[in-house]
Design an enzyme around this catalytic site. Sequence first.
Site, PDB file in Angstrom:
ATOM      1  N   GLU A  57      -2.803  10.142  -0.935  1.00  0.00           N
ATOM      2  CA  GLU A  57      -4.027   9.265  -0.735  1.00  0.00           C
ATOM      3  C   GLU A  57      -4.387   9.018   0.476  1.00  0.00           C
ATOM      4  OE1 GLU A  57      -6.655   5.593  -0.563  1.00  0.00           O
ATOM      5  OE2 GLU A  57      -4.523   6.006  -0.026  1.00  0.00           O
ATOM      6  N   ASP A 117      -4.480  -0.060  -6.128  1.00  0.00           N
ATOM      7  CA  ASP A 117      -4.103   0.123  -4.912  1.00  0.00           C
ATOM      8  C   ASP A 117      -4.751  -1.164  -4.162  1.00  0.00           C
ATOM      9  OD1 ASP A 117      -3.539   1.362  -2.461  1.00  0.00           O
ATOM     10  OD2 ASP A 117      -5.214   2.810  -2.899  1.00  0.00           O
ATOM     11  N   ASP A 129       0.802  -1.132  -0.124  1.00  0.00           N
ATOM     12  CA  ASP A 129      -0.004   0.049  -0.271  1.00  0.00           C
ATOM     13  C   ASP A 129       0.906   1.294   0.056  1.00  0.00           C
ATOM     14  OD1 ASP A 129      -2.237   1.724   0.081  1.00  0.00           O
ATOM     15  OD2 ASP A 129      -2.477   1.417   2.473  1.00  0.00           O
TER      16      ASP A 129
END
Length: 453
Positions: free
Chosen positions: A322, A350, A288
């Site tokens: 993000e 993602d 991530d």
Amino acid sequence: MKKLLLFLTLFPAVVFGQNHEENIRKIYDAELSSGHTYENLRYLTKRIGNRLAGSSGAAAAVEWTRQLMENYGFDTVYLQPVMVPHWDRGGKDVVKIVNSTKHGTLELSALALGNTEGTGPSGLVGNVIEVKSIAELRELGDKVKGKIVFFNGPMDPKKIDAFEAYGEANPQRSSGAAEASKLGAIATLVRSLSNRIDDYPHTGNQRYNPDFPKIPALAISTEDAELLSSLLSDQSDLKVYMESYGQMKTEKLSYNVIGEIRGSEIPKEIIAVGGHLDSWDVGEGAHDDGSGCMQAIEVLRLYKELGWKPKRTIRAVMWMNEENGLRGGQEYARVAKEKGEKHIAAIESDSGGFLPIGFSSTGTESQREKLKSWGDLFKPYQVWNLDRPGGGADIGPLRDQGPILIGLKPDSQKYFIYHHTEADVFEAVDQRELELGAAAMAALVYLIEQEGI
């Protein structure tokens, strides 16, 4: 004559289809035999490390990915400025049970949630009240005043798609402190969002309500959540000590990093493919979203290796922020609209560097039908599900500009073991699975840039 006309009508379609099959095979062969995705991820995670927006790690990642794409010889590589929040954990997060009749004082595995205001060195102590959801919290009303609210809603193990379970459990992390503060709570503890019982606490973003006090919000591991719940069932006056140092600092200038190969026939139609370059400040941000970023860069690198020139422009985007703000995705969409750019598709990875099984999408019926029409081309590579709705956080702001939004969907079962934890490191990523994901993204980009969507 009718037979000849029929033959001439059908023959180009047959040849075109065969070319797709051959070219997709070339993509997979190149990636699985000589891909750069895995070694690039190694550098990002081991040499740079975690990359929270506003940190020195994020700044280093911006510069390295810019140089990486320049060295690959992409037509254009540039930085897109964006102001990002700068949250700093500030010190060790501490959660202790202080009056257990069974254990006395007992420290729990804890991490402050992102954007959280800390207690400072004095800490705080309070009685704990357990709830399983925000709805249950609201039913308690002022009974939580002056207490620490413990959100202990687990991810539903009956959900086959772990992201669906995550989505249902996530509000207690993202909004729990805001809701508890309205009712006078002094802090919150949150069960980590994981589908496994272990001793890794998971951080993640949470948002305050500006009209109410910013109370400390910390997560504890699922193992310790089970323990705390068990102790509360036997001792209702259980007290917990919390200490954390998180604070929001002045916003910083950062960048989306963008590289592109211009289209040879329809350059004004753009296909964006990317991931988010920032990560949380624990672990190495491997799944991530280091994986997604390196896969996106690899799509363009494969074009260079194969000597291909796309019909439409392909753009690799490393979005910034993000995790705790989405500023990069919002700024990218704003600039695209301001410039009048025409994105026909935006593809995001993602969901971790695991085995790819399909693509999710959000778009018009005709866009999604076009995507599904390529299903047979992906079946030899065991990418079978092109029908699931979805997209991605960073590409979401582009939606009102008309492109189809597409998310690479890997097998999700292991993702939430690593998500937002110290365990999200390079060694947790399998090379072959990561490369299969990069090849699947490149194959989809190839089909879109050739045929449109």
